[in-house]
Design an enzyme around this catalytic site. Sequence first.
Site, PDB file in Angstrom:
ATOM      1  N   LYS A  95       0.854  -1.097  -0.096  1.00 44.31           N
ATOM      2  CA  LYS A  95       0.156   0.044   0.054  1.00 44.31           C
ATOM      3  C   LYS A  95       0.801   1.359   0.126  1.00 44.31           C
ATOM      4  O   LYS A  95       2.116   1.318   0.356  1.00 44.31           O
ATOM      5  CB  LYS A  95      -1.007  -0.024   0.884  1.00 44.31           C
ATOM      6  CG  LYS A  95      -2.037  -0.924   0.934  1.00 44.31           C
ATOM      7  CD  LYS A  95      -3.320  -0.889   1.702  1.00 44.31           C
ATOM      8  CE  LYS A  95      -4.372  -1.957   1.082  1.00 44.31           C
ATOM      9  NZ  LYS A  95      -5.417  -2.399   1.755  1.00 44.31           N
TER      10      LYS A  95
ATOM     11  N   ARG B  28      -3.422 -10.226   4.390  1.00 36.40           N
ATOM     12  CA  ARG B  28      -3.891 -10.356   3.124  1.00 36.40           C
ATOM     13  C   ARG B  28      -2.571  -9.855   2.230  1.00 36.40           C
ATOM     14  O   ARG B  28      -2.518  -8.502   2.378  1.00 36.40           O
ATOM     15  CB  ARG B  28      -5.275  -9.473   2.872  1.00 36.40           C
ATOM     16  CG  ARG B  28      -5.453  -9.456   1.469  1.00 36.40           C
ATOM     17  CD  ARG B  28      -6.701  -8.512   1.174  1.00 36.40           C
ATOM     18  NE  ARG B  28      -7.203  -8.688  -0.164  1.00 36.40           N
ATOM     19  CZ  ARG B  28      -6.834  -7.979  -1.103  1.00 36.40           C
ATOM     20  NH1 ARG B  28      -5.673  -7.101  -0.695  1.00 36.40           N
ATOM     21  NH2 ARG B  28      -7.332  -7.944  -2.356  1.00 36.40           N
TER      22      ARG B  28
HETATM   23  N1  PMM Z   1      -7.266  -4.177   0.450  1.00 43.28           N
HETATM   24  C1  PMM Z   1      -7.618  -4.232  -0.746  1.00 43.28           C
HETATM   25  C2  PMM Z   1      -8.596  -5.012  -1.356  1.00 43.28           C
HETATM   26  N2  PMM Z   1      -9.118  -5.795  -0.640  1.00 43.28           N
HETATM   27  N3  PMM Z   1      -9.588  -6.363   1.530  1.00 43.28           N
HETATM   28  C3  PMM Z   1      -9.586  -6.625   3.014  1.00 43.28           C
HETATM   29  N4  PMM Z   1     -10.187  -7.233   3.741  1.00 43.28           N
HETATM   30  N5  PMM Z   1      -8.500  -5.587   3.631  1.00 43.28           N
HETATM   31  C4  PMM Z   1      -7.595  -4.805   2.766  1.00 43.28           C
HETATM   32  O1  PMM Z   1      -7.020  -4.169   3.249  1.00 43.28           O
HETATM   33  C5  PMM Z   1      -7.937  -4.811   1.205  1.00 43.28           C
HETATM   34  C6  PMM Z   1      -8.955  -5.847   0.972  1.00 43.28           C
HETATM   35  C7  PMM Z   1      -6.823  -3.090  -1.689  1.00 43.28           C
HETATM   36  O2  PMM Z   1      -5.747  -4.035  -2.385  1.00 43.28           O
HETATM   37  P1  PMM Z   1      -5.602  -4.536  -3.727  1.00 43.28           P
HETATM   38  O3  PMM Z   1      -5.827  -3.515  -4.851  1.00 43.28           O
HETATM   39  O4  PMM Z   1      -4.167  -4.890  -3.890  1.00 43.28           O
HETATM   40  O5  PMM Z   1      -6.461  -5.740  -3.801  1.00 43.28           O
END
Ligand code: PMM
Length: 301
Positions: free
Chosen positions: A226, A266
């Site tokens: 992030k 995650r």
């Molecule tokens: N961050 C992203 C997408 N899904 N789900 C949860 N539970 N927590 C998060 O911090 C989260 C998520 C954004 O990241 P990406 O675009 O790399 O998927």
Amino acid sequence: MAVTSRPAPLPSALQHPGRTLVMGVVNVTPDSFSDGGLWFEPDAAVEHGLGLVADGADILDVGGESTRPGARRVPVEVELERVLPVVERLVAAGAVVSIDTTRARVAQAAVEHGATIVNDVSGGLADPDMYATVARLGVVYVAMHWRGHADVMDGLAEYDDVVTDVRRELAERVAALRAAGVADEQLVLDPGLGFAKPGSDNWPLLARLDELVADGFPVLVGASRKRFLGHLLAGPDGEPAPPLERDRATAAVTALAAQAGAWCVRVHEVAGSADAVRVAAAWRRGAPSRRSDFIPPGGPA
Ligand code: PMM
């Protein structure tokens, strides 16, 4: 620190892992911020997901709509078309699959195709049908702290004390979930790093993660690649480190989040975090791995 045995409706192998779980990200999108477009074709997404399992992922999180800051929404039919074939094939290959969606219709269809976790970055605020759907399905539900969709979230970052405010708003989600008939055992909470949180707001949430853990629900942490990590790792010219150069920092966050009691992390790059959660577990016990911490060569059985 006690790793909780909740949430309950998970495969038994994941219920008492003795360590923090690792969720690998499978973004079936053309535009996610760090890996958009890389696994957009179903074959590539499935192959990528199985590679993450071989690297040590306990869960695969399949998403068909980018949540990167500024992203526009995709129609529900497009989201369904992207995720369902991938969910179905990963489940058939034996993976535990989570569906990353804010839409009840997508959650329901993904569960019908074998997903066992609904990961909702909106905590139910984006779709009035989500809580009733999750109550009916009886699956694990990740409620993330959220204040608005990706195109507006950067303007919704006013906090008195970010940790207190996030905990209070998550507690409001829990109350609404209970009122809709969702059982506590189904619930996982997530502070929503990077969502309506500029860089500096993310560090208190990590520094005081134990407060969120102490609220009693399993906690999921999504720090992977992030922006706030990019800023932390900026070079002398002040330019943030690019997303693909944030994986070592992500693994460091994983180790510390595990130490603070996170139930799951995650991540995009799984191997480093799979090592980190095992180090954290051995550190905590003052002893090397139990069998359940051990990944046999070639991946989990
Ligand atoms: N961050 C992203 C997408 N899904 N789900 C949860 N539970 N927590 C998060 O911090 C989260 C998520 C954004 O990241 P990406 O675009 O790399 O998927």
